[in-house]
Design a protein around this motif. Structure first.
Motif, PDB file in Angstrom:
ATOM      1  N   HIS A   1      -6.918  -3.661   3.404  1.00  0.00           N
ATOM      2  CA  HIS A   1      -6.765  -3.658   4.872  1.00  0.00           C
ATOM      3  C   HIS A   1      -5.273  -3.712   4.958  1.00  0.00           C
ATOM      4  O   HIS A   1      -4.353  -4.664   4.449  1.00  0.00           O
ATOM      5  CB  HIS A   1      -7.264  -5.019   5.377  1.00  0.00           C
ATOM      6  CG  HIS A   1      -8.744  -5.167   5.400  1.00  0.00           C
ATOM      7  ND1 HIS A   1      -9.472  -4.610   6.237  1.00  0.00           N
ATOM      8  CD2 HIS A   1      -9.601  -5.772   4.349  1.00  0.00           C
ATOM      9  CE1 HIS A   1     -10.810  -4.809   6.144  1.00  0.00           C
ATOM     10  NE2 HIS A   1     -11.002  -5.412   5.022  1.00  0.00           N
ATOM     11  N   ILE A   2      -4.614  -2.952   5.886  1.00  0.00           N
ATOM     12  CA  ILE A   2      -3.159  -2.860   6.061  1.00  0.00           C
ATOM     13  C   ILE A   2      -2.745  -2.842   7.389  1.00  0.00           C
ATOM     14  O   ILE A   2      -3.646  -2.298   8.297  1.00  0.00           O
ATOM     15  CB  ILE A   2      -2.661  -1.654   5.432  1.00  0.00           C
ATOM     16  CG1 ILE A   2      -3.214  -0.215   5.943  1.00  0.00           C
ATOM     17  CG2 ILE A   2      -2.633  -1.625   3.893  1.00  0.00           C
ATOM     18  CD1 ILE A   2      -2.545   0.832   5.636  1.00  0.00           C
ATOM     19  N   SER A   3      -1.593  -3.196   7.735  1.00  0.00           N
ATOM     20  CA  SER A   3      -1.057  -3.230   9.164  1.00  0.00           C
ATOM     21  C   SER A   3      -0.187  -2.077   9.406  1.00  0.00           C
ATOM     22  O   SER A   3       1.023  -2.123   8.546  1.00  0.00           O
ATOM     23  CB  SER A   3      -0.505  -4.635   9.318  1.00  0.00           C
ATOM     24  OG  SER A   3       0.309  -4.626  10.653  1.00  0.00           O
ATOM     25  N   SER A   4      -0.548  -1.128  10.077  1.00  0.00           N
ATOM     26  CA  SER A   4       0.394  -0.231  10.290  1.00  0.00           C
ATOM     27  C   SER A   4       1.725  -0.435  10.653  1.00  0.00           C
ATOM     28  O   SER A   4       3.009   0.354  10.318  1.00  0.00           O
ATOM     29  CB  SER A   4      -0.099   1.215  11.279  1.00  0.00           C
ATOM     30  OG  SER A   4      -0.439   0.697  12.345  1.00  0.00           O
ATOM     31  N   PRO A   5       2.052  -1.116  11.876  1.00  0.00           N
ATOM     32  CA  PRO A   5       3.410  -1.377  12.116  1.00  0.00           C
ATOM     33  C   PRO A   5       4.249  -2.305  11.018  1.00  0.00           C
ATOM     34  O   PRO A   5       5.290  -1.992  10.970  1.00  0.00           O
ATOM     35  CB  PRO A   5       3.138  -2.686  13.020  1.00  0.00           C
ATOM     36  CG  PRO A   5       2.004  -2.125  13.643  1.00  0.00           C
ATOM     37  CD  PRO A   5       1.011  -1.954  12.703  1.00  0.00           C
ATOM     38  N   ILE A   6       3.681  -2.997  10.314  1.00  0.00           N
ATOM     39  CA  ILE A   6       4.560  -3.840   9.078  1.00  0.00           C
ATOM     40  C   ILE A   6       4.633  -2.620   8.116  1.00  0.00           C
ATOM     41  O   ILE A   6       6.011  -2.482   7.750  1.00  0.00           O
ATOM     42  CB  ILE A   6       3.492  -4.647   8.434  1.00  0.00           C
ATOM     43  CG1 ILE A   6       3.374  -5.993   9.367  1.00  0.00           C
ATOM     44  CG2 ILE A   6       4.142  -5.380   7.060  1.00  0.00           C
ATOM     45  CD1 ILE A   6       2.331  -7.026   8.857  1.00  0.00           C
ATOM     46  N   LEU A   7       4.037  -1.763   7.779  1.00  0.00           N
ATOM     47  CA  LEU A   7       4.217  -0.680   6.636  1.00  0.00           C
ATOM     48  C   LEU A   7       5.531   0.251   7.290  1.00  0.00           C
ATOM     49  O   LEU A   7       6.233   0.828   6.804  1.00  0.00           O
ATOM     50  CB  LEU A   7       3.218  -0.058   6.392  1.00  0.00           C
ATOM     51  CG  LEU A   7       2.503  -0.723   4.934  1.00  0.00           C
ATOM     52  CD1 LEU A   7       2.121  -2.108   5.067  1.00  0.00           C
ATOM     53  CD2 LEU A   7       1.390   0.376   4.424  1.00  0.00           C
ATOM     54  N   ALA A   8       5.120   0.504   8.455  1.00  0.00           N
ATOM     55  CA  ALA A   8       5.866   1.726   9.082  1.00  0.00           C
ATOM     56  C   ALA A   8       7.486   0.884   9.393  1.00  0.00           C
ATOM     57  O   ALA A   8       8.277   1.908   9.413  1.00  0.00           O
ATOM     58  CB  ALA A   8       5.378   2.100  10.753  1.00  0.00           C
ATOM     59  N   ALA A   9       7.312  -0.345   9.637  1.00  0.00           N
ATOM     60  CA  ALA A   9       8.594  -0.920   9.727  1.00  0.00           C
ATOM     61  C   ALA A   9       9.643  -0.765   8.434  1.00  0.00           C
ATOM     62  O   ALA A   9      10.893  -0.779   8.360  1.00  0.00           O
ATOM     63  CB  ALA A   9       8.685  -2.450  10.390  1.00  0.00           C
ATOM     64  N   LYS A  10       9.105  -0.562   7.392  1.00  0.00           N
ATOM     65  CA  LYS A  10       9.675  -0.906   5.900  1.00  0.00           C
ATOM     66  C   LYS A  10       9.884   0.518   5.508  1.00  0.00           C
ATOM     67  O   LYS A  10      10.768   0.564   4.378  1.00  0.00           O
ATOM     68  CB  LYS A  10       8.843  -1.685   5.111  1.00  0.00           C
ATOM     69  CG  LYS A  10       8.825  -3.199   5.460  1.00  0.00           C
ATOM     70  CD  LYS A  10      10.305  -3.559   5.183  1.00  0.00           C
ATOM     71  CE  LYS A  10      10.366  -5.117   5.576  1.00  0.00           C
ATOM     72  NZ  LYS A  10       9.551  -6.044   4.561  1.00  0.00           N
ATOM     73  N   SER A  11       9.116   1.516   5.795  1.00  0.00           N
ATOM     74  CA  SER A  11       8.934   3.081   5.328  1.00  0.00           C
ATOM     75  C   SER A  11       9.147   3.980   6.076  1.00  0.00           C
ATOM     76  O   SER A  11       7.918   4.055   6.839  1.00  0.00           O
ATOM     77  CB  SER A  11       7.834   2.928   4.176  1.00  0.00           C
ATOM     78  OG  SER A  11       7.400   4.026   3.890  1.00  0.00           O
ATOM     79  N   PRO A  12       9.940   5.066   6.094  1.00  0.00           N
ATOM     80  CA  PRO A  12      10.104   6.239   6.830  1.00  0.00           C
ATOM     81  C   PRO A  12       8.765   6.719   6.545  1.00  0.00           C
ATOM     82  O   PRO A  12       8.051   7.708   7.447  1.00  0.00           O
ATOM     83  CB  PRO A  12      11.164   6.779   6.553  1.00  0.00           C
ATOM     84  CG  PRO A  12      12.204   5.702   5.999  1.00  0.00           C
ATOM     85  CD  PRO A  12      11.238   4.864   5.303  1.00  0.00           C
ATOM     86  N   PHE A  13       8.234   6.865   5.167  1.00  0.00           N
ATOM     87  CA  PHE A  13       7.021   7.774   4.717  1.00  0.00           C
ATOM     88  C   PHE A  13       5.718   7.159   5.678  1.00  0.00           C
ATOM     89  O   PHE A  13       5.091   8.012   6.228  1.00  0.00           O
ATOM     90  CB  PHE A  13       6.925   7.357   3.471  1.00  0.00           C
ATOM     91  CG  PHE A  13       5.492   7.921   2.681  1.00  0.00           C
ATOM     92  CD1 PHE A  13       5.569   9.029   2.171  1.00  0.00           C
ATOM     93  CD2 PHE A  13       4.188   7.309   2.973  1.00  0.00           C
ATOM     94  CE1 PHE A  13       4.396   9.641   1.550  1.00  0.00           C
ATOM     95  CE2 PHE A  13       3.059   8.011   2.174  1.00  0.00           C
ATOM     96  CZ  PHE A  13       3.017   8.921   1.871  1.00  0.00           C
ATOM     97  N   PHE A  14       5.558   5.943   5.617  1.00  0.00           N
ATOM     98  CA  PHE A  14       4.537   5.469   6.529  1.00  0.00           C
ATOM     99  C   PHE A  14       4.921   5.418   8.034  1.00  0.00           C
ATOM    100  O   PHE A  14       3.843   5.684   8.740  1.00  0.00           O
ATOM    101  CB  PHE A  14       4.175   3.905   6.237  1.00  0.00           C
ATOM    102  CG  PHE A  14       3.612   3.842   4.972  1.00  0.00           C
ATOM    103  CD1 PHE A  14       2.045   4.187   4.359  1.00  0.00           C
ATOM    104  CD2 PHE A  14       4.351   3.355   3.707  1.00  0.00           C
ATOM    105  CE1 PHE A  14       1.495   4.004   3.411  1.00  0.00           C
ATOM    106  CE2 PHE A  14       3.507   3.114   2.527  1.00  0.00           C
ATOM    107  CZ  PHE A  14       2.115   3.477   2.216  1.00  0.00           C
TER     108      PHE A  14
END
Length: 553
Positions: A151-164
């Motif tokens: 289970h992942i949170s897209s805002p958290i991953l997007a905040a750390k990675s331009p890829f996501f």
């Protein structure tokens, strides 16, 4: 669930810098470790397909294993790129053939997309199927060994990675799907899990160099700059060894180009330069270093070498050891290694040898020798300006910057008529002179008169009459059989306020091999007065000495 707040979490403005207290505080405040793989705080399911990896046959227990695996990965990448090029050529031929065929209606054959490592899954499994534990895929899929679902949170991953960030905000239908699939090899599994955990918690549970390097590579692949900086910081704090330094310098160029890892590569270069500072002591070990290692050493201003001639000899010896073919050796010398030699500080005799050395391209050799001779002919203040400009330049070239030579460079003017004579200029920095106290000495490079080699030596010694320390200057002849050589000589130094050269001592001496003559107290003052801030003999921090030698008839 639609993406929310991604515009506020652009990773280009959310980069963590470990060297900044404010950023470290922000990192602690944004600790979302509690939400990792928790359905209550997640809006997506990440499906990780793990495929077999031929490099996974052994565990990377140390840096030697990791470096070997990196070399194998490089070879595999080269093969894959070659396959891509071959496929591209085939496609061009195919396109040329298709241009002669009837047109195909739009929409036909559009499903035959190239397979990529990242794909979106449209069929959404139920919550029960989205298990957190590993599960085996059907045996008919020979490539995929197992699957992990998180289970992942897209805002958290997007905040750390331009890829996501781009993945979740590209506006396409796939960006709104709840399920995302990544396909990785078994050797990447542990590193990816650490990376995902870092994106939530801003920390890693690992502390060994091989594991940190694996995470660093994963962070580079998925564009998590904050994790790259974190890994770089942790690796710099581990004890450095020649093996680890060489691994850090051999990281892929995509990583090395990033500012996040530059401090790590800089630290590796400084370590190697400091370890092999005395190149005469580590000749055999240096000979077996790879190209990145020898380049790190040659970059240093602090090499303990007799003169730049020794650096030239080292470069030539290393290149002959590693590149037996003349064409390859000439290429590496002219394109890379030759650029680290500081030709203006080589002796004229060695520069003449360079011009006739077949290892160097003739045009390259001619250019560097001409540049060196022009520099030697410049006035001292212009030479210092050139060196200062290069020291502050972002260029990697340091050809005009003087190293800490054991034998100090001299400027020599020779005359044949009306008598054989030479004028030798030796400049010493005030710091160099200070370091001579209480009984040190510094030697000049050799210079020649009448076919015989001479040198100057500056001393801090005791005045035999007054019993205080003072500055002395001596002229010596190099050992060469039992030859006898008569010379008239004069020592002079620039002094304030006129800043003109003033004669300090004259004499004559019949030299035999290995003998030296001079004056123990050149300026007739105690050492403290000579080295003081208001000394008459240091002009802008430089002591300017001159020796005139004339062959006696």
């Amino acid at each position: 669930m639609r993406d929310w707040g991604l515009g506020l979490l652009d990773p280009t403005t959310a980069v963590m810098d470990l060297d900044s207290d404010s950023d470290s505080t922000a990192a602690r405040q944004s600790d979302f470790a509690f939400a990792f793989n928790d359905s209550n705080f997640s809006d997506r399911l990440l499906r990780i397909e793990i495929i077999g990896d031929p490099l996974d046959a052994r565990a990377e227990s140390d840096l030697a294993d990791w470096a070997t695996r990196l070399c194998e990965l490089r070879r595999r990448d080269v093969l894959e790129k070659q396959l891509v090029l071959d496929a591209s050529n085939c496609q061009e031929e195919h396109d040329a053939f298709d241009s002669q065929q009837p047109d195909v209606e739009d929409g036909i054959g559009d499903d035959n997309h190239d397979e990529v490592a990242l794909k979106m899954i449209e069929d959404s499994p139920s919550g029960d199927e989205a298990a957190k534990d590993d599960s085996k895929l059907p045996e008919d899929d020979s490539r995929v060994l197992r699957v992990k679902t998180l289970h992942i949170s897209s805002p958290i991953l997007a905040a750390k990675s331009p890829f996501f960030y781009k993945l979740f905000s590209n506006g396409m239908m796939e960006s709104e799907q709840r399920h995302v699939t990544l396909r990785i090899s078994t050797s990447e599994e542990a590193a990816l899990m650490e990376l995902l955990n870092f994106m939530y918690s801003n920390t890693l549970s690992i502390n060994t160099a091989p594991a940190l390097l694996d995470v660093l590579m994963a962070a580079d692949k998925f564009e998590v700059v904050s994790c790259m900086r974190y890994c770089s910081h942790r690796l710099r704090n581990l004890p450095m060894t020649p093996e680890s330094a060489l691994v850090f310098l051999d990281l892929p160029s995509s990583v090395l180009m990033g500012d996040a890892v530059q401090p790590l590569t800089d630290a590796a270069k400084h370590f190697l330069a400091a370890r092999y500072k005395d190149i005469s002591k580590y000749q055999e070990e240096i000979m077996h270093l790879p190209l990145a290692g020898i380049e790190a050493i040659l970059c240093s201003d602090d090499l303990q070498v007799a003169s730049e001639d020794a650096v030239y000899d080292l470069v030539l010896k290393w290149s002959r050891f590693h590149y037996q073919k003349l064409e390859e050796r000439r290429d590496i010398l002219c394109s890379q290694l030759g650029g680290y030699i500081r030709y203006p500080y080589m002796t004229c005799r060695k520069l003449k040898k360079l011009l006739t050395c077949s290892d160097f391209d003739r045009d390259f050799a001619t250019k560097v020798v001409v540049d060196a001779l022009f520099f030697k002919a410049e006035a001292p203040h212009r030479q210092r300006n050139h060196a200062s400009e290069e020291s502050t330049s972002t260029s990697t070239s340091r050809r005009f910057v003087e190293r800490s030579y054991k034998y100090r460079p001299v400027k020599v003017i020779e005359f044949e008529l009306p008598r054989q004579q030479c004028v030798v200029y030796l400049d010493l920095k005030q710091e160099e002179c200070s370091n001579l106290f209480p009984s040190g000495r510094v030697y000049s490079q050799a210079f020649h008169l009448g076919g015989q080699g001479f040198f100057l030596s500056a001393h801090c010694n005791m005045d035999q009459q007054s019993s205080f320390h003072c500055f002395g200057l001596f002229l010596g002849m190099q050992e060469k059989g039992s030859v006898s050589f008569g010379v008239d000589y004069e020592f002079a130094a620039r002094s304030k306020p006129t800043e003109e050269y003033m004669s300090k001592y004259k004499g004559n001496y019949t030299f035999t091999g290995g003998k030296a003559v001079g004056y123990r107290n050149l300026f007739s003052i105690p050492w403290n007065n000579f080295i003081a801030e208001d000394s008459l003999y240091f002009i802008n921090g430089i002591l300017h000495l001159r020796a005139e030698l004339t062959i006696k008839h």
